[in-house]
Design a protein around this motif. Structure first.
Motif, PDB file in Angstrom:
ATOM      1  N   GLU A 163     -10.451 -19.640   8.345  1.00 36.81           N
ATOM      2  CA  GLU A 163     -10.443 -20.563   9.371  1.00 36.81           C
ATOM      3  C   GLU A 163      -9.988 -19.618  10.103  1.00 36.81           C
ATOM      4  N   ALA A 166     -12.605 -17.390  11.736  1.00 39.38           N
ATOM      5  CA  ALA A 166     -13.963 -18.483  12.655  1.00 39.38           C
ATOM      6  C   ALA A 166     -13.324 -19.037  14.274  1.00 39.38           C
ATOM      7  N   GLY A 167     -12.211 -19.690  13.989  1.00 39.20           N
ATOM      8  CA  GLY A 167     -11.647 -19.502  15.460  1.00 39.20           C
ATOM      9  C   GLY A 167     -11.791 -17.900  16.332  1.00 39.20           C
ATOM     10  N   LEU A 227     -12.492 -15.483  16.604  1.00 39.59           N
ATOM     11  CA  LEU A 227     -14.125 -14.985  16.956  1.00 39.59           C
ATOM     12  C   LEU A 227     -14.783 -15.787  17.531  1.00 39.59           C
ATOM     13  N   ALA A 228     -15.204 -17.228  17.362  1.00 37.21           N
ATOM     14  CA  ALA A 228     -15.185 -18.440  18.762  1.00 37.21           C
ATOM     15  C   ALA A 228     -14.809 -18.557  19.620  1.00 37.21           C
ATOM     16  N   LYS A 229     -13.568 -17.963  20.022  1.00 38.27           N
ATOM     17  CA  LYS A 229     -13.134 -18.217  21.346  1.00 38.27           C
ATOM     18  C   LYS A 229     -12.921 -16.367  21.713  1.00 38.27           C
ATOM     19  N   ARG A 270     -18.484 -10.119  14.031  1.00 37.28           N
ATOM     20  CA  ARG A 270     -19.054 -10.966  13.775  1.00 37.28           C
ATOM     21  C   ARG A 270     -20.353 -10.829  13.290  1.00 37.28           C
TER      22      ARG A 270
END
Length: 162
Positions: free
Chosen positions: A84, A87-88, A90-92, A126
């Motif tokens: 997680e 994921a965070g 890469l998302a931010k 990604r």
């Protein structure tokens, strides 16, 4: 930073630059050592986007979107949490690749299930599945943190070299 970590960070930078990829880090027990290693390299702004130092559970939740349920069920030092964190990160960020590290550097904080030196790592490009592993690193606090930094960079290098 030891010479071998510096050389490894140089290799990471060259590999990421060759791919035209940027890196994001999500660090807990290393406290920014991975980010420090890569920013020691001149020109790293061409391939290093940002680092998240999320030492506390609250920081993992607020900055990276780690689920409270995951933290309660598996703990901060778990492959689920590192997944997680990736994921965070890469998302931010605009990064193409992320690395995440969470562990118990010691000298206290260990349990029979997760002793001092238990460190979880994750790497992700990604759009591709994450790879998460747990290692048990021997040594004192400084040795655990330094070795974790080296392992994190080795994983980024492997991912960038494909």
């Amino acid at each position: 930073m030891t010479p071998d970590v510096y050389q490894l960070a140089e290799q990471v930078g060259a590999a990421l630059l060759a791919q035209q990829w940027q890196l994001a880090t999500a660090e807990s027990c290393t406290g920014g050592l991975v980010s420090a290693a890569v920013t020691e390299i001149a020109g790293s702004s061409a391939w290093f986007d940002r680092g998240f130092i999320t030492y506390s559970n609250e920081a993992k939740i607020e900055l990276l979107g780690v689920s409270l349920l995951t933290l309660h069920a598996h703990g901060a030092v778990s492959e689920q949490t590192v997944h997680e964190m990736l994921a965070g990160a890469l998302a931010k960020s605009v990064a193409h690749v992320a690395v995440a590290v969470s562990g118990i550097a010691g000298p206290g904080g260990g349990t029979p299930d997760k002793p001092v030196g238990c460190v979880c790592f994750g790497w992700q490009r990604r759009g591709y599945p994450a790879r998460c592993v747990t290692q048990h690193i021997a040594g004192d606090r400084a040795a655990v943190r330094e070795t974790a930094t080296r392992v994190a960079l080795e994983g980024v290098l492997a991912l960038a070299q494909g």
